[in-house]
Design an enzyme around this catalytic site. Sequence first.
Site, PDB file in Angstrom:
ATOM      1  N   CYS A 156      -3.397   5.038  -0.437  1.00 42.07           N
ATOM      2  CA  CYS A 156      -3.973   5.817   0.672  1.00 42.07           C
ATOM      3  C   CYS A 156      -3.909   7.312   0.323  1.00 42.07           C
ATOM      4  CB  CYS A 156      -3.243   5.486   1.970  1.00 42.07           C
ATOM      5  SG  CYS A 156      -3.966   6.250   3.447  1.00 42.07           S
ATOM      6  N   ASP A 213     -13.109  -1.165   4.507  1.00 44.82           N
ATOM      7  CA  ASP A 213     -12.277  -0.007   4.816  1.00 44.82           C
ATOM      8  C   ASP A 213     -13.097   0.931   5.702  1.00 44.82           C
ATOM      9  OD1 ASP A 213     -10.834   2.405   4.826  1.00 44.82           O
ATOM     10  OD2 ASP A 213     -10.040   2.057   2.810  1.00 44.82           O
ATOM     11  N   HIS A 245      -8.710  -1.374   4.730  1.00 42.86           N
ATOM     12  CA  HIS A 245      -7.826  -0.339   4.198  1.00 42.86           C
ATOM     13  C   HIS A 245      -6.400  -0.894   4.144  1.00 42.86           C
ATOM     14  CE1 HIS A 245      -6.816   3.789   3.186  1.00 42.86           C
ATOM     15  NE2 HIS A 245      -5.790   3.726   4.024  1.00 42.86           N
TER      16      HIS A 245
END
Length: 278
Positions: A156, A213, A245
Site C-alpha cells: 500500500c 482495487d 486492495h
Amino acid sequence: MKQITRRQFIATATLTTGFALAVKPISAQVITTDTQGLVAGAVKIPVKDGEIPAYRALPATGENFPIVLVIQEIFGVHEHIQDICRRFAKLGYLAIAPELFARQGDVSKLSNIDEIRQVVAKVPDAQVFSDLDATVAWAVKSSKGNADQLTITGFCWGGRITWLYSAHNPKVKAGVAWYGRLVGNSTELTPKHPVDIAPNLTVPVLGLYGGKDTGIPLDTVEQMRERLKSSTSKSEIVVYPDAPHAFFADYRPSYREKEAQDGWKRLQAWFKQHGVSK
C-alpha cells in the site's frame, strides 16, 4: 502535557506490540510466524536527527545475509509487518522494517483512519529515502547484511515507496511493490510518483495489483506499464483480476489466500531471477 520536541520524540519512539488499533477486529485467517531459529525483535536505527525504531529478523546462524527492506502500510510497523519480516528470515534473509512515521506520530494508537492519513500525509519522501539509506547502512554494519544483495518490498503506502526508493537507490537489486499508488499530485513533500520515475527506472520492480482495487484505478496501472516500456529496468506488473486492495493482508477481510500465495511465490522467484541468493 508538555509538548516534546521532534528530536525527543524519535529518541523515545518504540514499536507497537500486536496489531494497530485501527485494524481490529483481526481476521481468523491471520498468519503467525514463530521465531524459532531466528534472531528477531526491535532495534534502533541511527538517522540524521536521532534514532528511529525498526523491527529486524534474521537467521540465528550464518552471516552475509541478503537484505530485504520491508515497507509498512499506513498502519505502521505493527504485528503484520513484523510477521512478514519473520517470514523472510525463515527464507534466509535479513529483513528489516523501519518505522518511517516516527517523527510525525504513532499511528498504531489511532483508531480513526482519517487521523492516520493526516499523520502519514506529513511524511516527506526525502525523509523516507534518507531513513532507508540509514537502515541499509545499519544492516550492513551492525546486522550481518550483504550490501550487494539488497532488495525491497512494500505494501500500500509502502508499495509506492518501493517504486520510488528503487529509483532513488540504484544499488537495489530488485523490488516488489504490492498495490502501491502510482499517480498523484506533485507537492513539496511528495514531488514525484511512480509514473514520473518509471521511464528512467533501472532497478527491476515487480508490481502486484488487484483488478478490483477501488483506490488504484486500472487505467493508472496501464499508464505505469506504458511508462515502464521506455526504461531499462525490465520491470513487470501483474494484475489479479478478482483481488481487492490489500489482498496480502491476512489480518483483514481483504485477504485473498490464492492471490497472496501466488504473489509471495512470484516475489521469491523475482528476487532469485535478479541475482539475490540465500
